[in-house]
Scaffold this active site. Structure first.
Site, PDB file in Angstrom:
ATOM      1  N   CYS A 128       0.829  -1.223   0.000  1.00 16.90           N
ATOM      2  CA  CYS A 128       0.000   0.000   0.000  1.00 16.90           C
ATOM      3  C   CYS A 128       0.855   1.261   0.000  1.00 16.90           C
ATOM      4  CB  CYS A 128      -0.942   0.021   1.199  1.00 16.90           C
ATOM      5  SG  CYS A 128      -0.102   0.137   2.785  1.00 16.90           S
TER       6      CYS A 128
ATOM      7  N   CYS B 297      -2.656  -3.510   9.233  1.00 25.38           N
ATOM      8  CA  CYS B 297      -2.176  -2.151   9.513  1.00 25.38           C
ATOM      9  C   CYS B 297      -1.551  -2.091  10.901  1.00 25.38           C
ATOM     10  CB  CYS B 297      -3.315  -1.146   9.416  1.00 25.38           C
ATOM     11  SG  CYS B 297      -4.310  -1.318   7.925  1.00 25.38           S
TER      12      CYS B 297
ATOM     13  N   ASP C 234       2.182   2.614   2.591  1.00 27.26           N
ATOM     14  CA  ASP C 234       2.088   3.350   3.854  1.00 27.26           C
ATOM     15  C   ASP C 234       3.401   3.268   4.618  1.00 27.26           C
ATOM     16  OD1 ASP C 234      -0.439   3.874   3.140  1.00 27.26           O
ATOM     17  OD2 ASP C 234      -1.425   2.685   4.681  1.00 27.26           O
TER      18      ASP C 234
ATOM     19  N   CYS D  36      -3.112   4.920   6.215  1.00 25.08           N
ATOM     20  CA  CYS D  36      -4.562   4.861   6.380  1.00 25.08           C
ATOM     21  C   CYS D  36      -4.962   5.182   7.823  1.00 25.08           C
ATOM     22  CB  CYS D  36      -5.053   3.466   6.010  1.00 25.08           C
ATOM     23  SG  CYS D  36      -4.589   2.224   7.215  1.00 25.08           S
TER      24      CYS D  36
HETATM   25 FE1  FES Z   1      -1.700   0.414   4.423  1.00 21.62          FE
HETATM   26 FE2  FES Z   1      -3.466   0.335   6.442  1.00 21.62          FE
HETATM   27  S1  FES Z   1      -3.888   0.363   4.319  1.00 21.62           S
HETATM   28  S2  FES Z   1      -1.313   0.235   6.527  1.00 21.62           S
END
Ligand code: FES
Length: 145
Positions: free
Chosen positions: A33, A102, A35, A58
């Site tokens: 993702c 996450c 992140d 997120c």
């Molecule tokens: Fe990437 Fe939550 S969607 S850490």
């Protein structure tokens, strides 16, 4: 979908920002993702005296970062190393299944910061990879198509 505690930590995250006197920094990311979570700690006498985080991610990643910093503040590095993503989720009254991964980021970021501190200070401590019942990256990929 989200518990009140998750929403509270998402809307009013605790310990946000950069810690100027940090002597331990851990940064981790989820390749799928994109992140990124960065944890700063000031550790003295084996105790996490202060901790802050910056998360580009997120809402669940922000809420778990916030809760994780609350849970490790004032704790010994050994206690912080035993913090699991499940404990962070439990403290938030749970996360939806699609968001469990996450919370793994928060656990990994805490470990990365402590590893950084131990390497800098020459502390020999075993930091093992926690066992997972699922593969975070592929799970994440599956959820995002
Ligand atoms: Fe990437 Fe939550 S969607 S850490």
């Amino acid at each position: 979908m989200y518990s009140e505690k998750v929403m509270d930590h998402f809307e009013n995250p605790r310990n946000v920002g950069r810690l100027e006197n940090a002597n331990a920094v851990g940064e981790v990311g989820n390749a799928v993702c994109g992140d990124i979570m960065k944890i700063y700690m000031y550790i003295d006498n084996g105790i996490i005296q202060d901790v802050k985080f910056k998360t580009f991610g997120c809402g669940a990643a922000i809420a778990t970062s916030s809760m994780a910093t609350e849970l490790v503040k004032g704790k010994t590095i050994e206690e912080a190393l035993s913090l699991s993503n499940k404990a962070v989720m439990d403290a938030l009254d749970g996360l939806p299944p699609a968001k469990v991964h996450c919370s793994v980021l928060a656990e990994q970021a805490i470990r990365a910061a402590i590893k950084d501190y131990c390497e800098k200070t020459g502390i020999d401590i075993e930091i093992s990879e926690p066992e997972r019942s699922f593969d975070c990256a592929s799970y994440h990929g599956a959820m995002n198509g």
